[in-house]
Design a protein around this motif. Structure first.
Motif, PDB file in Angstrom:
ATOM      1  N   GLU A 516      42.130  37.287  41.414  1.00  0.00           N
ATOM      2  CA  GLU A 516      42.699  36.658  42.591  1.00  0.00           C
ATOM      3  C   GLU A 516      43.715  37.595  43.246  1.00  0.00           C
ATOM      4  N   PRO A 517      43.618  37.775  44.599  1.00  0.00           N
ATOM      5  CA  PRO A 517      44.591  38.616  45.310  1.00  0.00           C
ATOM      6  C   PRO A 517      46.008  38.080  45.145  1.00  0.00           C
ATOM      7  N   TYR A 518      46.942  39.006  44.985  1.00  0.00           N
ATOM      8  CA  TYR A 518      48.377  38.725  44.858  1.00  0.00           C
ATOM      9  C   TYR A 518      48.729  38.006  43.557  1.00  0.00           C
ATOM     10  N   LYS A 519      47.733  37.467  42.852  1.00  0.00           N
ATOM     11  CA  LYS A 519      48.006  36.835  41.561  1.00  0.00           C
ATOM     12  C   LYS A 519      47.674  37.799  40.429  1.00  0.00           C
ATOM     13  N   ASP A 520      46.435  38.286  40.428  1.00  0.00           N
ATOM     14  CA  ASP A 520      46.022  39.256  39.409  1.00  0.00           C
ATOM     15  C   ASP A 520      46.174  40.693  39.900  1.00  0.00           C
ATOM     16  N   ILE A 521      45.939  40.898  41.182  1.00  0.00           N
ATOM     17  CA  ILE A 521      46.017  42.236  41.784  1.00  0.00           C
ATOM     18  C   ILE A 521      46.869  42.156  43.041  1.00  0.00           C
ATOM     19  N   ASP A 522      47.900  42.988  43.111  1.00  0.00           N
ATOM     20  CA  ASP A 522      48.765  42.990  44.289  1.00  0.00           C
ATOM     21  C   ASP A 522      48.165  43.860  45.388  1.00  0.00           C
ATOM     22  N   ILE A 523      48.538  43.578  46.639  1.00  0.00           N
ATOM     23  CA  ILE A 523      48.132  44.386  47.791  1.00  0.00           C
ATOM     24  C   ILE A 523      49.399  44.798  48.528  1.00  0.00           C
ATOM     25  N   ILE A 524      49.582  46.083  48.698  1.00  0.00           N
ATOM     26  CA  ILE A 524      50.795  46.559  49.364  1.00  0.00           C
ATOM     27  C   ILE A 524      50.436  47.352  50.614  1.00  0.00           C
ATOM     28  N   GLU A 525      51.312  47.301  51.585  1.00  0.00           N
ATOM     29  CA  GLU A 525      51.114  47.975  52.870  1.00  0.00           C
ATOM     30  C   GLU A 525      51.924  49.261  52.869  1.00  0.00           C
ATOM     31  N   THR A 526      51.259  50.388  53.147  1.00  0.00           N
ATOM     32  CA  THR A 526      51.932  51.691  53.071  1.00  0.00           C
ATOM     33  C   THR A 526      52.257  52.290  54.428  1.00  0.00           C
ATOM     34  N   GLY A 527      51.716  51.713  55.508  1.00  0.00           N
ATOM     35  CA  GLY A 527      51.920  52.272  56.837  1.00  0.00           C
ATOM     36  C   GLY A 527      50.804  53.229  57.207  1.00  0.00           C
TER      37      GLY A 527
END
Length: 606
Positions: A516-527
């Motif tokens: 699950e996104p943000y629960k098991d695997i994080d998503i980060i914004e780098t620009g």
């Protein structure tokens, strides 16, 4: 061993019994002799290794072993009978051997069979408890339900069907109710406690597959899909149907590009085809598809020998119909190498896929982008004209439209070089422009998959960034189809459909991995990276699209009509190559309309 003892006794008793009433004065074997021969046979079995073999894995070698050991045992039986003058007829010892062999083989094969039945019944019992929802009440769905019910397809128990045809609602297919339309999926999954959703109707794959997947995934259901309609029509429905797990192509790809097979075969069959950059994703796919049209020879040209060597081996394994596959190592920047190549093979068709395509890397290495993408394209295109190549296809990119990076700017110039050479040439030139290719080397999807494998996080440059995507099969088909349309440097574009948000791709890949996104695997914004656009374009403002004979392919009109002064162009570029990176970019800016230099630095993130 005990079973063998019993079976050998039975074999001798059976043969002994068959002697009764036969003429010739041959005596039946005495009971003590039968017991003696049985013990001797068991000893021979032991010496022959029949008791130290894993019979769960019985194969040809083990069958031959049983045959040889029982033959030796039968020979010893005959020898003993001759010595003590109490024997069967000679011909009956052949029957003894056959009986011993069949009993020994049946005993050992029955062990394997019983083990197989145990595993099959256990797996079927487990699968039988899986509750399956079938999407599609057409013929294919009917066969799918039937095969699950009779056990030919050990997938689970079909409990409900969904179909958008209102005339089928509340009807039954092999006793399974058609509940309603696909919009009821969430409700039905909850009511019937569904474990797996199977998309049976091929017509649904491209229209509603994403909706089905998103809903099923939100309830933790697995999703499988049928083969394409074309494959299903050719199937033998007497055997189990073939299903596959959902992949990203189903979620992002579109209906398969339809191509004119006769037109393509007309310019490829029995000809020599040269593919530059053959080791890359596009070059590899073009090579595989070109081989389907029976060329006389395919030349795989690349500077990196490992990838093209793997491709060569794959092609030789797959195609055995007299196509000659040749590998040549070299660079399109090397004119002498290209001259030797053309003089040796005299190709009739050229697909030019060799290029530097990594946007951030080319921002830091603009000289290499210019040399490979512009000078290299000129070298191979001009050589094609010089040596009488019939058709030349240049593989471009949507990043050449209003470029914001060095890679796109050099691809724009390469397009213009091809268009200039095409004017008045005997060779038929064409350019092919398309967006991102799913899963190609260096693209976002392999990067995301690696990040998921490593436990995250997934890195995206901007959550609102969108891109056009196509499958590798579509890309290869477009390139080859464009070759059949080539005339005078036209630019052909695939109808790409709607652009896809990179964030949505990240979500889908995470969920397809069972996370699950943000629960098991994080998503980060780098620009945004250096030279990167928020969205890509397929045509410039001065270009208009017209239809071709293929509804999936468009042609750009009003492409710049004026011929480039190639001598002046290459003088400017060659002079810039001896200067700094900033000065090279400034030269490109002066040569490429709309190109703006991106002053952001690159951190090395992908």
């Amino acid at each position: 061993m005990t079973c063998d003892f019993i079976f050998v006794l039975l074999a001798f008793w059976f043969v002994n019994f068959s002697l009764r009433g036969l003429p010739g004065g041959v005596k039946a074997l005495t009971l003590p002799l039968i017991f003696l021969l049985t013990v001797i046979n068991i000893i021979i079995y032991w010496i022959g290794g029949l008791y130290n073999t894993l019979w769960a894995f019985t194969g040809t070698r083990e069958v031959l072993q049983i045959g040889f050991v029982t033959l030796i045992a039968s020979g010893v039986d005959l020898a003993i009978g001759l010595i003590i003058q109490n024997r069967l007829r000679y011909v009956q010892y052949i029957f003894v051997w056959i009986t011993l062999f069949m009993f020994a083989l049946a005993l050992r094969m029955s062990y394997r069979l019983l083990r197989y039945l145990r595993d099959w019944l256990s797996a079927r019992s487990r699968r039988a408890h899986r509750r399956v929802l079938v999407v599609g009440a057409d013929e294919y769905g009917s066969i799918l339900v039937s095969q699950m019910q009779d056990g030919r397809l050990a997938l689970g128990t079909p409990v409900v069907i969904l179909d958008d045809n209102r005339l089928k609602w509340n009807k039954r297919v092999h006793g399974v109710k058609v509940y309603g339309g696909i919009d009821k999926l969430g409700k039905v999954v909850r009511i019937y406690s569904i474990d797996e959703v199977v998309v049976a109707s091929p017509n649904i794959l491209h229209d509603q597959i994403k909706q089905i997947y998103d809903t099923a995934a939100s309830f933790g259901c697995e999703v499988r899909v049928s083969q394409g309609l074309e494959d299903s029509l050719k199937m033998d429905f007497t055997g189990p149907l073939t299903l596959r797990e959902l992949d990203l192509n189903d979620l992002v790809g579109r209906k398969e590009v339809q191509i004119d097979i006769d037109e393509i075969r007309g310019y490829i069959e029995h000809r020599t085809v040269l593919i530059t950059g053959a080791g890359g994703s596009i070059g590899t796919e073009v090579a595989r598809q070109v081989a389907l049209y029976d060329p006389a020879r395919i030349i795989l040209f690349d500077w990196y020998e490992n990838l093209v060597f793997e491709l060569l081996n794959d092609l030789k394994l797959k195609f055995h119909k007299g196509i000659e596959f040749c590998v040549e190592i070299g660079s399109v920047q090397d004119k002498a190498c290209l001259t030797r190549l053309f003089e040796k093979y005299m190709p009739s068709v050229v697909f030019h896929a060799a290029a530097h395509k990594h946007v951030p890397l080319m921002e830091n290495n603009p000289s290499e982008a210019v040399k490979n993408n512009v000078f290299g394209t000129y070298n191979i295109a001009s050589m094609s004209e010089q040596y009488g190549v019939e058709r030349f296809v240049f593989i471009s990119t949507d990043k050449s439209v209003n470029p914001t990076n060095v890679m796109g700017a050099t691809k724009y110039l390469a397009e213009r070089v091809v268009q200039t050479l095409a004017k008045g040439a005997q060779t038929r030139f064409a350019c092919v422009r398309f967006g991102n290719v799913l899963g190609s080397a260096g693209s976002v999807i392999p990067i995301f998959r690696k990040q998921i494998k490593n436990g995250g996080p997934l890195t995206i440059t901007n959550k609102q960034m969108v891109r056009y995507f196509m499958t590798i099969n579509e890309a290869g088909a477009l390139v080859i189809e464009a070759g059949s349309m080539a005339q005078a440097g036209e630019v052909y574009i695939l109808r790409m459909g709607e652009p896809v948000r990179i964030l949505d791709l990240a979500f889908q890949l995470i969920r397809m991995s069972g996370l699950e996104p943000y629960k098991d695997i994080d998503i980060i914004e780098t620009g945004p990276r250096q030279g990167e656009k928020m969205y890509e374009e397929l045509q410039r403002s001065e270009e208009t699209m017209t239809n071709t004979r293929n509804p999936d392919i468009m042609m750009c009109e009003n492409v710049a009509e004026n011929k480039l002064d190639l001598a002046a162009l290459f003088t400017q570029l060659d002079d810039a190559l001896h200067r700094s990176n900033d000065e090279i970019k400034q030269t490109l800016q002066a040569l490429v309309p709309g190109y703006q230099i991106d002053d952001r630095s690159w951190s090395g993130d992908v």
